[in-house]
Scaffold this motif. Structure first.
Motif, PDB file in Angstrom:
ATOM      1  N   MET A   1      -9.090   0.725  10.867  1.00 35.82           N
ATOM      2  CA  MET A   1      -9.590  -0.565  10.409  1.00 35.82           C
ATOM      3  C   MET A   1     -11.010  -0.803  10.908  1.00 35.82           C
ATOM      4  O   MET A   1     -11.724  -1.636  10.394  1.00 35.82           O
ATOM      5  N   ARG A   2     -11.380  -0.077  11.941  1.00 38.50           N
ATOM      6  CA  ARG A   2     -12.744  -0.243  12.440  1.00 38.50           C
ATOM      7  C   ARG A   2     -13.693   0.584  11.594  1.00 38.50           C
ATOM      8  O   ARG A   2     -13.331   1.664  11.133  1.00 38.50           O
TER       9      ARG A   2
ATOM     10  N   PHE B   1      -6.809  -8.490   6.090  1.00 36.00           N
ATOM     11  CA  PHE B   1      -7.956  -7.983   6.852  1.00 36.00           C
ATOM     12  C   PHE B   1      -9.250  -8.632   6.403  1.00 36.00           C
ATOM     13  O   PHE B   1      -9.381  -9.049   5.255  1.00 36.00           O
TER      14      PHE B   1
ATOM     15  N   ARG C   1       6.504  -2.464  10.532  1.00 32.30           N
ATOM     16  CA  ARG C   1       5.413  -2.968   9.683  1.00 32.30           C
ATOM     17  C   ARG C   1       5.902  -3.143   8.250  1.00 32.30           C
ATOM     18  O   ARG C   1       5.546  -4.075   7.553  1.00 32.30           O
ATOM     19  N   ARG C   2       6.720  -2.183   7.813  1.00 29.96           N
ATOM     20  CA  ARG C   2       7.205  -2.196   6.451  1.00 29.96           C
ATOM     21  C   ARG C   2       8.072  -3.437   6.189  1.00 29.96           C
ATOM     22  O   ARG C   2       7.955  -4.074   5.147  1.00 29.96           O
TER      23      ARG C   2
ATOM     24  N   PHE D   1      -0.219  -8.064   6.567  1.00 25.88           N
ATOM     25  CA  PHE D   1      -1.568  -8.068   7.147  1.00 25.88           C
ATOM     26  C   PHE D   1      -2.597  -8.595   6.151  1.00 25.88           C
ATOM     27  O   PHE D   1      -2.525  -8.309   4.960  1.00 25.88           O
TER      28      PHE D   1
ATOM     29  N   LYS E   1       6.223  -9.019   0.257  1.00 28.50           N
ATOM     30  CA  LYS E   1       7.494  -8.460   0.742  1.00 28.50           C
ATOM     31  C   LYS E   1       8.250  -9.454   1.612  1.00 28.50           C
ATOM     32  O   LYS E   1       9.180  -9.076   2.299  1.00 28.50           O
TER      33      LYS E   1
ATOM     34  N   GLU F   1     -10.071   3.445   4.931  1.00 30.77           N
ATOM     35  CA  GLU F   1      -9.559   2.081   5.027  1.00 30.77           C
ATOM     36  C   GLU F   1      -8.297   1.898   4.206  1.00 30.77           C
ATOM     37  O   GLU F   1      -7.392   1.171   4.585  1.00 30.77           O
ATOM     38  N   GLN F   2      -8.269   2.562   3.035  1.00 29.48           N
ATOM     39  CA  GLN F   2      -7.074   2.430   2.191  1.00 29.48           C
ATOM     40  C   GLN F   2      -5.857   3.016   2.896  1.00 29.48           C
ATOM     41  O   GLN F   2      -4.759   2.444   2.860  1.00 29.48           O
TER      42      GLN F   2
ATOM     43  N   ASN G   1      -3.576  -6.185  16.672  1.00 22.56           N
ATOM     44  CA  ASN G   1      -3.132  -4.823  16.362  1.00 22.56           C
ATOM     45  C   ASN G   1      -1.824  -4.504  17.094  1.00 22.56           C
ATOM     46  O   ASN G   1      -0.941  -3.854  16.540  1.00 22.56           O
TER      47      ASN G   1
ATOM     48  N   THR H   1       6.488   2.069  11.993  1.00 15.85           N
ATOM     49  CA  THR H   1       6.311   2.072  10.544  1.00 15.85           C
ATOM     50  C   THR H   1       7.368   1.182   9.886  1.00 15.85           C
ATOM     51  O   THR H   1       7.063   0.358   9.025  1.00 15.85           O
TER      52      THR H   1
ATOM     53  N   LEU I   1       7.836  -1.417  -1.301  1.00 14.56           N
ATOM     54  CA  LEU I   1       8.411  -1.066  -0.003  1.00 14.56           C
ATOM     55  C   LEU I   1       9.572  -1.987   0.373  1.00 14.56           C
ATOM     56  O   LEU I   1      10.373  -1.663   1.235  1.00 14.56           O
TER      57      LEU I   1
ATOM     58  N   MET J   1      -4.774   0.683   5.557  1.00 12.57           N
ATOM     59  CA  MET J   1      -4.094  -0.482   5.015  1.00 12.57           C
ATOM     60  C   MET J   1      -2.659  -0.118   4.630  1.00 12.57           C
ATOM     61  O   MET J   1      -1.711  -0.832   4.928  1.00 12.57           O
ATOM     62  N   LEU J   2      -2.523   1.041   3.930  1.00 16.04           N
ATOM     63  CA  LEU J   2      -1.187   1.460   3.505  1.00 16.04           C
ATOM     64  C   LEU J   2      -0.277   1.613   4.716  1.00 16.04           C
ATOM     65  O   LEU J   2       0.879   1.213   4.702  1.00 16.04           O
ATOM     66  N   LYS J   3      -0.842   2.162   5.786  1.00 12.27           N
ATOM     67  CA  LYS J   3      -0.036   2.341   7.001  1.00 12.27           C
ATOM     68  C   LYS J   3       0.302   0.993   7.614  1.00 12.27           C
ATOM     69  O   LYS J   3       1.432   0.765   8.039  1.00 12.27           O
ATOM     70  N   ALA J   4      -0.699   0.102   7.662  1.00 12.38           N
ATOM     71  CA  ALA J   4      -0.470  -1.215   8.233  1.00 12.38           C
ATOM     72  C   ALA J   4       0.629  -1.937   7.464  1.00 12.38           C
ATOM     73  O   ALA J   4       1.417  -2.683   8.029  1.00 12.38           O
ATOM     74  N   CYS J   5       0.665  -1.679   6.153  1.00  8.50           N
ATOM     75  CA  CYS J   5       1.654  -2.372   5.330  1.00  8.50           C
ATOM     76  C   CYS J   5       3.010  -1.700   5.391  1.00  8.50           C
ATOM     77  O   CYS J   5       3.952  -2.147   4.737  1.00  8.50           O
ATOM     78  N   GLY J   6       3.110  -0.593   6.106  1.00  6.05           N
ATOM     79  CA  GLY J   6       4.426  -0.014   6.301  1.00  6.05           C
ATOM     80  C   GLY J   6       4.689   1.298   5.583  1.00  6.05           C
ATOM     81  O   GLY J   6       5.810   1.782   5.572  1.00  6.05           O
ATOM     82  N   PHE J   7       3.660   1.887   4.940  1.00  2.00           N
ATOM     83  CA  PHE J   7       3.876   3.218   4.374  1.00  2.00           C
ATOM     84  C   PHE J   7       3.921   4.218   5.515  1.00  2.00           C
ATOM     85  O   PHE J   7       3.092   4.158   6.433  1.00  2.00           O
ATOM     86  N   GLY J   8       4.888   5.121   5.484  1.00 11.65           N
ATOM     87  CA  GLY J   8       5.067   6.072   6.575  1.00 11.65           C
ATOM     88  C   GLY J   8       4.146   7.267   6.432  1.00 11.65           C
ATOM     89  O   GLY J   8       3.501   7.455   5.398  1.00 11.65           O
ATOM     90  N   ARG J   9       4.093   8.057   7.485  1.00 13.90           N
ATOM     91  CA  ARG J   9       3.240   9.255   7.482  1.00 13.90           C
ATOM     92  C   ARG J   9       3.601  10.187   6.337  1.00 13.90           C
ATOM     93  O   ARG J   9       2.739  10.767   5.687  1.00 13.90           O
TER      94      ARG J   9
ATOM     95  N   LEU K   1       0.243  -1.814  15.003  1.00 14.88           N
ATOM     96  CA  LEU K   1      -0.774  -0.837  14.609  1.00 14.88           C
ATOM     97  C   LEU K   1      -1.182   0.011  15.800  1.00 14.88           C
ATOM     98  O   LEU K   1      -1.826   1.035  15.651  1.00 14.88           O
TER      99      LEU K   1
ATOM    100  N   ASN L   1      -9.531  -4.595   2.121  1.00 19.20           N
ATOM    101  CA  ASN L   1      -8.834  -3.312   2.032  1.00 19.20           C
ATOM    102  C   ASN L   1      -7.904  -3.218   0.827  1.00 19.20           C
ATOM    103  O   ASN L   1      -6.762  -2.807   0.946  1.00 19.20           O
TER     104      ASN L   1
ATOM    105  N   PRO M   1      -3.453   3.569  12.335  1.00 17.31           N
ATOM    106  CA  PRO M   1      -3.838   2.468  11.445  1.00 17.31           C
ATOM    107  C   PRO M   1      -4.881   1.543  12.059  1.00 17.31           C
ATOM    108  O   PRO M   1      -5.799   1.106  11.380  1.00 17.31           O
ATOM    109  N   ALA M   2      -4.751   1.276  13.367  1.00 17.79           N
ATOM    110  CA  ALA M   2      -5.700   0.342  13.971  1.00 17.79           C
ATOM    111  C   ALA M   2      -7.093   0.953  14.032  1.00 17.79           C
ATOM    112  O   ALA M   2      -8.091   0.302  13.756  1.00 17.79           O
TER     113      ALA M   2
END
Lengths: 787, 254
Positions: free
Chosen positions: A393-394, B112, B104-105, B110, B176, A295-296, B72, B101, B133, A299-307, B77, B116, A389-390
């Motif tokens: 979340m599940r 949830f 979203r950044r 988000f 942000k 989940e973390q 999503n 990415t 970010l 969340m990080l991905k959802a918030c925009g952290f890249g791969r 997402l 999270n 990311p989606a």
């Protein structure tokens, strides 16, 4: 510090026992890597310095006797820079207080000035003064064993005459870095000595004035030793020259080379095993961590952290673990390396052998462990990077449970609820069960290796001394003599039986490969010294044909029935093709045997013997030894018990120390792996176990599920690990086995049960720790948060 | 009612209010299918809608109605199977992983249902992490003050109540200065009183920062606080309701 890095540090603190276990496993591998690589550098540098400074020769030759002007002719051979003739003889020494006679190689130093080649390094006392008679220099290894120093006295039988001698100094020689009797594979510093005398005195004693019987040659830079050897052989032929040889066939130098080869094998083999285990454990820890932090990550991905940022973050976990492992490994390698260098003084005598850190290996160590960790985490990190990311979340889909295999067989009612759950769990998550199983099998396997080394050594000891050599002593004659010399030995007190032997220097040639060794002639079916095959059955030496040790057969590339060229190096220098009749088992050096009469026929000499194996009545042992000391015809006397004792005190002891280090590491690693598996298993199951507790299961019942699972896996994994361990041990032995010393693969039931016990104890202890944690599971929070 | 068959114009029952700003999301015939063949699940089956700058919208529907899938897709997402999905005229539906990415950044915050939060970071650090970010983030302390948590900066998630954790999550989402705030059942795990506090925080962000806020819920009571309410069922928008006046969050009760 970025907040993501702060998260990293806090997460690591929570994982500290698991992370540390991985670091320690890597550190063990790296310790061995740094230790052995540094030992190699230390040995190589010490040897290079020694050879250079003390002018170790390039080519060596022995002969019967040549006048001094032959040495001047040798000096004229193109490519020869310096020539050092001398006299060398095998002599029996009588040391007060020591019942056995001592075998000593007597060499000479010039009357005036230092030798041109193979100079001596003075440890204590002084070098020999010209003109003073009855003074000697003694090798350090022998002097150390008997606590001899300058001023001490001993007696030597020089050409049949007992002469009192006084020690002037204790020395080292580049010719005897490895101080072993000629032809012996193992050192024996109790009953073998190297002694130097003024040339004049020894030459007189053996009627060698104005002559020499051994010569060392230094080459000019760039000169070919092959050409010089050929010319030298031609020149020395009329003087009874044994074939000359270069440094790479010099007995002492070969031993140093072999040791370096063994270390090279260990420097690669052991770290590979440990780092592979480390990589595996990193993978287990990281996989678990990434599952927990699903989940973390989402969340990080959802918030925009890249791969890349996510991947790097989790890669850093591994890098921290590696860094800690590398630092510990390097420190461990340096500390143990110092200790091992001291231990190497038992084998190799250098004026200056000190620990030198192989700096290159530090980079290699860091790179190797980083590689192991990256390989270990790569899959897990990639999973984290790819996690959509989606999707994340599940909640994870509920696990599918089925009645276990055992239940479907209709045996369900015979197993309790806890065991049934354990079985179903294993079946539900076969990959996890497999990973735990592999971890336990690896833990078992690495425990097998060090004990296999120890058992190999003790097998060789038993083999060499109890099965092959059943005689009490081997007595050699000054010169090969007629069979009737045997009668002299039979009259010695306490002698029960005697068997003659002949030892003659030969070169065995097959195609491009040639080896020099003493070809041994024995009775067809000797009772005191036997030739055995791989199945330990006695080989009856045939009237025609030669029996080679299997290693020699391998080196020469011959099979039974093939012919090898036997080239005699003394006497009439016969050359004959002889068929290979059988292969003998032999763990030290390379050897070749023929039936005594067949050998004598081959040499075109009458019934000659070099000496005899003698069985002695224990009751008359002291009288026998005293009599042998006074026997002028006997030169070298090898006393089995003395040699065995000496071997136990030197070789066995040092192998013992190494083995203990490895065993300690292996045990540590085994515990690490098992503990880690138990922790991971517990953490994966915390929620489930808490649910069971909430539903009213007792702690004992919940614990039984976990114990049942791990026990089931252990029962399967340990036998697999035992098999794998045998396989790994075989691989490592193949790497470290050399022509001079080989260890057989011996897998004893003690070894197996020890490995199984350690893993079992580790499992029980880890489960006990885990069980304590079950008690600590906070029922409510465990159901809420996955952590 | 068949939403897919409806002409796009019929959807905007309420004429766009120019004062409410430009169209942020432009969605036509948006579909999302999971799996294939017999096992295929049509989570979204042709959705048309427009969200505008500064709006507070509520997506209402029972579980399985497709509201989370829609959120999503809007949040980048996930990618749609078919249809048009424009964000400020930019084709979000066709964007690749890297572009999503960046989207979203820079653009989306988000919130949830399960908060999270990173358990190993404090409230301040959880908010600060996302701030790292952004080019011009709201300082974590201020963001937490905005959600009424100015006094609990250095507590770890485990030391906070559910409502507090959710407010940290909201502070994290707005730190942000996103142009879009997407909230997936933000009060789902909370009791009424705490839920109200959380909704107040969202409403305040929407009002004070002009952020487009979309809230997913199955709780019809929340419809009153929205500018517009989109009801979903079986992957389609079945009803759109515009509120002339947004009800004050404090008056809500369920």
């Amino acid at each position: 510090m970025s907040l993501l890095d702060r998260k990293l540090l806090r997460d690591l603190r929570a994982l500290k026992s698991q992370a540390l276990a991985v670091s320690l496993v890597m550190a063990c591998g790296l310790t061995m890597m740094v230790m052995t690589r540094s030992l190699i550098v230390s040995l190589e540098n010490a040897r290079a310095r020694y050879y250079e400074e003390y002018r170790f020769a390039d080519v060596f030759a022995r002969l019967k006797r040549a006048p001094d002007d032959v040495a001047r002719r040798i000096a004229e051979i193109p490519g020869v820079a310096a020539v050092q003739p001398s006299v060398g003889r095998m002599v029996t020494i009588d040391l007060a207080g020591l019942p056995e006679p001592v075998m000593a190689w007597f060499g000479t130093v010039p009357e005036r000035g230092e030798p041109l080649l193979n100079r001596l390094h003075l440890r204590r006392g002084r070098l020999l003064d010209p003109g003073i008679r009855g003074e000697i220099l003694v090798s350090e290894a022998f002097a150390d064993v008997h606590r001899l120093g300058p001023g001490d006295e001993l007696a030597a039988i020089l050409n049949g005459r007992k002469v009192p001698l006084r020690i002037a100094g204790i020395v080292l020689s580049p010719e005897f870095v490895f101080e072993a009797p000629p032809g012996a594979a193992l050192p024996d510093n109790r009953t073998f000595a190297v002694v130097w005398m003024n040339y004049q005195e020894l030459a007189e004693a053996f009627s060698m004035e104005g002559a020499f019987n051994q010569v060392s040659v230094a080459l000019e830079p760039g000169a070919s030793d092959r050409a010089v050897i050929a010319e030298l052989d031609r020149l020395l032929m009329p003087y009874g020259g044994l074939r000359a040889y270069g440094r790479r066939h010099h007995a002492s130098d070969v031993r140093v080379d072999d040791e370096i080869r063994v270390l090279l094998g260990l420097a690669v083999g052991f770290p590979i095993v440990f780092l592979a285990v480390g990589a595996f454990m990193t993978h287990a820890v990281m996989s678990r961590l990434i599952t927990l932090q699903r989940e973390q990550i989402a969340m990080l991905k959802a918030c925009g952290f890249g791969r890349r940022e996510i991947g790097l973050h989790y890669l850093k976990f591994a890098l921290v673990i590696v860094t800690v492992g590398t630092v510990l490994g390097v420190i461990g390698g340096i500390l143990l390396g110092h200790r091992l260098v001291d231990l190497y003084h038992l084998f190799f005598r250098f004026p200056d052998l000190h620990f030198e850190l192989a700096t290159g290996v530090l980079f290699a160590a860091a790179a190797a462990s980083a590689l192991a960790a990256v390989v270990g985490v790569w899959g897990a990190v990639r999973r984290a990077m790819r996690l959509p990311p989606a999707e994340a979340m599940r909640p994870e889909p509920p696990a599918e449970f089925k009645p276990s295999f055992v239940e479907r067989l209709g045996l369900g009612r015979w197993v309790g609820v806890s065991l049934r759950m354990a079985l179903r769990n294993l079946q539900r998550k076969p990959v996890q069960a497999l990973l735990t199983g592999v971890a336990l099998a690896l833990a078992t396997a690495i425990l097998i290796i060090p004990n296999a080394f120890r058992d190999g050594v003790s097998y060789v000891l038993d083999f060499q001394w109890d099965i092959v050599q059943r005689q009490s002593v081997a007595v050699s004659l000054v010169e090969p003599g007629p069979v009737r010399a045997l009668a002299d030995f039979r009259t010695l007190p306490g002698v029960v039986s005697t068997e003659p032997f002949r030892a003659t220097p030969v070169e065995l040639v097959s195609g491009p490969v040639a080896r020099r060794l003493n070809l041994i002639g024995l009775r067809a079916e000797g009772g005191l010294s036997r030739v055995l095959d791989a199945g330990l059955r006695q080989i009856v030496l045939p009237a025609r044909g030669i029996v080679l040790s299997s290693k020699l057969g391998e080196v020469l590339g011959v099979r039974i029935g093939d012919e090898v060229l036997v080239r005699s190096l003394e006497g009439r220098r016969v050359e004959r093709l002889v068929p290979v009749a059988a292969f003998a088992e032999d763990f030290a050096g390379v050897s070749a045997f023929m039936e005594l009469a067949a050998l004598n026929r081959l040499l075109l000499e009458g019934d000659q013997i070099s000496g005899a194996y003698v069985a002695v009545d224990r009751g008359q042992w002291a009288e026998f030894l005293a009599a042998v000391k006074e026997t002028p015809r006997a030169t070298s006397v090898v006393v089995k018990e003395a040699m065995r004792d000496s071997f136990r005190k030197t070789t066995a002891e040092s192998i013992g120390v190494l083995q203990m280090i490895y065993l300690l590491f292996a045990t540590l690693v085994a515990f690490g792996i098992v503990y880690n598996s138990a922790r991971i298993s517990l953490s994966e199951r915390a929620r489930e176990l808490a649910t069971l507790r909430v539903l009213g299961f007792t702690r004992r019942e919940v614990g039984a599920v976990l114990v049942g699972e791990l026990t089931l896996v252990t029962v399967v994994a340990v036998p697999v690990g035992l098999w794998l361990g045998g396989w790994l041990a075989r691989g490592l032995l193949t790497i470290v086995n050399t022509e001079t010393v080989r260890l057989p693969l011996v897998l004893t039931s003690f070894n197996y049960s020890f490995a199984a016990s350690v893993v079992t104890v580790a499992t029980v202890v880890s489960l006990a720790v885990a069980a304590r944690r079950i008690r600590e599971i906070d029922l409510v929070s465990a159901l809420k948060v996955r952590d | 009612m068949n939403a897919a068959a409806q002409p796009p114009a019929a959807l905007s029952a309420v004429p766009p209010d120019p004062a409410r700003g430009e169209v942020v999301f432009h969605v036509r015939g948006l579909s999302k299918t999971y799996g294939a063949g017999e096992a295929a699940v049509h989570a979204l089956a042709g959705v048309d809608l427009d969200f505008r700058q500064g709006e507070l919208v509520v997506l209402l529907g029972p579980s399985g109605s497709g509201k989370s899938t829609l959120l999503n897709l809007l949040g980048g997402l996930d990618t749609p199977t078919a249809g048009t999905l424009l964000y400020r005229g930019w084709d979000l539906g066709a964007a690749d992983e890297e572009a999503l990415t960046q989207y979203r950044r820079g653009e989306v915050g988000f919130v949830f249902q399960a908060y999270n939060l990173i358990p190993s970071l404090t409230a301040r650090e959880n908010v600060g992490l996302i701030g790292e970010l952004a080019s011009d983030p709201i300082p974590p302390e201020e963001a937490l003050r905005l959600v009424g948590l100015g006094a609990r900066l250095d507590h770890f998630p485990a030391q906070l109540s559910g409502g507090e954790q959710q407010r940290v999550a909201i502070a994290r989402a707005i730190a942000k200065r996103p142009r879009v705030l997407l909230c997936d059942e933000p009060t789902g795990a909370l009791d009424v009183r705490t839920g109200i506090v959380v909704l107040e925080a969202i409403e305040r962000i929407n009002r004070e920062l002009g952020t487009l806020a979309a809230i997913i819920t199955h709780n019809a009571v929340m419809a009153a606080m929205a500018d517009r309410v989109f009801s979903l069922s079986d992957g389609r928008v079945v009803h759109v309701q515009a509120n002339a006046q947004r009800a004050s969050v404090s008056t809500l009760a369920w």
